[in-house]
Design a protein around this motif. Structure first.
Motif, mmCIF file in Angstrom:
data_model
loop_
_atom_site.group_PDB
_atom_site.id
_atom_site.type_symbol
_atom_site.label_atom_id
_atom_site.label_comp_id
_atom_site.label_asym_id
_atom_site.label_seq_id
_atom_site.Cartn_x
_atom_site.Cartn_y
_atom_site.Cartn_z
ATOM 1 N N PRO A 147 0.801 -1.223 0.000
ATOM 2 C CA PRO A 147 0.000 0.000 0.000
ATOM 3 C C PRO A 147 0.839 1.282 0.000
ATOM 4 O O PRO A 147 0.398 2.309 -0.487
ATOM 5 C CB PRO A 147 -0.827 -0.108 1.293
ATOM 6 N N GLY A 148 2.075 1.190 0.465
ATOM 7 C CA GLY A 148 2.958 2.355 0.479
ATOM 8 C C GLY A 148 3.869 2.439 -0.736
ATOM 9 O O GLY A 148 4.604 3.421 -0.898
ATOM 10 N N PHE A 149 3.826 1.434 -1.599
ATOM 11 C CA PHE A 149 4.674 1.437 -2.799
ATOM 12 C C PHE A 149 4.154 2.508 -3.745
ATOM 13 O O PHE A 149 3.005 2.489 -4.169
ATOM 14 C CB PHE A 149 4.654 0.058 -3.472
ATOM 15 N N ALA A 150 5.032 3.461 -4.093
ATOM 16 C CA ALA A 150 4.616 4.598 -4.928
ATOM 17 C C ALA A 150 5.089 4.480 -6.368
ATOM 18 O O ALA A 150 4.765 5.323 -7.191
ATOM 19 C CB ALA A 150 5.146 5.896 -4.316
ATOM 20 N N GLY A 151 5.878 3.463 -6.688
ATOM 21 C CA GLY A 151 6.327 3.278 -8.059
ATOM 22 C C GLY A 151 7.466 4.190 -8.476
ATOM 23 O O GLY A 151 7.670 4.406 -9.664
ATOM 24 N N ARG A 152 8.210 4.742 -7.518
ATOM 25 C CA ARG A 152 9.358 5.589 -7.866
ATOM 26 C C ARG A 152 10.467 4.777 -8.520
ATOM 27 O O ARG A 152 11.299 5.311 -9.233
ATOM 28 C CB ARG A 152 9.885 6.310 -6.628
ATOM 29 N N SER A 153 10.487 3.474 -8.243
ATOM 30 C CA SER A 153 11.390 2.549 -8.922
ATOM 31 C C SER A 153 10.529 1.405 -9.438
ATOM 32 O O SER A 153 9.353 1.305 -9.095
ATOM 33 C CB SER A 153 12.457 2.015 -7.962
ATOM 34 N N GLY A 154 11.106 0.545 -10.246
ATOM 35 C CA GLY A 154 10.347 -0.597 -10.725
ATOM 36 C C GLY A 154 9.999 -1.527 -9.579
ATOM 37 O O GLY A 154 10.767 -1.675 -8.624
ATOM 38 N N ALA A 155 8.839 -2.157 -9.663
ATOM 39 C CA ALA A 155 8.392 -3.048 -8.590
ATOM 40 C C ALA A 155 9.317 -4.244 -8.438
ATOM 41 O O ALA A 155 9.541 -4.727 -7.327
ATOM 42 C CB ALA A 155 6.966 -3.507 -8.850
ATOM 43 N N ARG A 156 9.858 -4.725 -9.527
ATOM 44 C CA ARG A 156 10.783 -5.864 -9.468
ATOM 45 C C ARG A 156 12.034 -5.472 -8.689
ATOM 46 O O ARG A 156 12.503 -6.223 -7.818
ATOM 47 C CB ARG A 156 11.117 -6.283 -10.888
ATOM 48 N N THR A 157 12.562 -4.299 -8.961
ATOM 49 C CA THR A 157 13.740 -3.801 -8.249
ATOM 50 C C THR A 157 13.416 -3.619 -6.772
ATOM 51 O O THR A 157 14.192 -4.010 -5.891
ATOM 52 C CB THR A 157 14.187 -2.465 -8.866
ATOM 53 N N TRP A 158 12.275 -3.031 -6.480
ATOM 54 C CA TRP A 158 11.817 -2.817 -5.114
ATOM 55 C C TRP A 158 11.708 -4.140 -4.372
ATOM 56 O O TRP A 158 12.177 -4.284 -3.244
ATOM 57 C CB TRP A 158 10.470 -2.086 -5.168
ATOM 58 N N LEU A 159 11.125 -5.149 -5.035
ATOM 59 C CA LEU A 159 10.938 -6.457 -4.416
ATOM 60 C C LEU A 159 12.268 -7.158 -4.163
ATOM 61 O O LEU A 159 12.468 -7.772 -3.115
ATOM 62 C CB LEU A 159 10.032 -7.325 -5.303
ATOM 63 N N LEU A 160 13.193 -7.053 -5.103
ATOM 64 C CA LEU A 160 14.506 -7.687 -4.907
ATOM 65 C C LEU A 160 15.294 -6.999 -3.796
ATOM 66 O O LEU A 160 16.087 -7.646 -3.106
ATOM 67 C CB LEU A 160 15.282 -7.718 -6.215
#
Length: 193
Positions: free
Chosen positions: A64-77
């Motif tokens: 819910p706080g993920f704003a998409g400033r970076s790619g989701a894949r990068t964020w998840l890794l």
């Protein structure tokens, strides 16, 4: 340098953060292999399933706080990397054990056909070489060469400059080439047999 797939994954993550269950399913399916592979190379294959599950649990809480400033894949890794680091810190505080419940079952391994054994042996040898790399180099190598992240994305996952990632990957490649060229250790002979 995000491609259409990364944009789509990020879109699913944003929609999942707003409560879209279909998008959540698509996000998990699209990223679970990369998370598992990263953790298998970063920590070890036996613990990758549990650590991947922990990664997704943390990510679901943070979506819910993920704003998409970076790619989701990068964020998840990046989350997976923190899960791995937390695991290593916790493991360092526990005594090391190697339980084997059934030694007879371990000893009764069926031989594989030669064609299968050859491919498996090569995969095992490559994994062993990658595991021997310095942790920072292994992490950068796996992210860029096995998971196909750009250097910028890998730098974001690792929290370091792009130049550092480039250097780590180059050194990892040098280490792997050196390891592959090294003569195999001679087997010890048992005297008196």
């Amino acid at each position: 340098m995000a491609d259409r797939g990364d944009d789509e994954i990020t879109g699913w993550a944003l929609a999942a953060g707003r409560g879209d269950r279909v998008a959540l399913t698509a996000f998990v399916r699209a990223t679970q292999r990369d998370v598992h592979r990263f953790l298998a190379h970063l920590i070890n294959p036996r613990e990758a399933d549990d650590l991947a599950q922990e990664t997704f649990l943390r990510a679901l809480g943070a979506l819910p706080g993920f704003a998409g400033r970076s790619g989701a894949r990068t964020w998840l890794l990046a989350i997976a990397r923190r899960v791995g680091a937390d695991h290593l810190r916790a493991a360092g505080r526990r005594p090391r054990t190697s339980p084997v419940d059934d030694w007879d079952a371990v000893a009764r391994v069926e031989p594989r056909p030669a064609a299968v054994r050859s491919g498996v042996d090569e995969g095992i040898a490559l994994r062993a070489l990658i595991e021997k790399l310095d942790t920072d180099r292994r992490e950068a190598f796996v992210l860029t060469q096995l998971l196909d992240l750009s250097y910028a994305e890998a730098a974001e996952v690792c929290g370091c400059p792009i130049g550092t990632i480039r250097s780590r990957v180059a050194r990892a490649r040098e280490d792997l080439v050196t390891a592959m060229q090294a003569p195999a250790e001679p087997r010890r002979r048992i005297s008196g047999v």
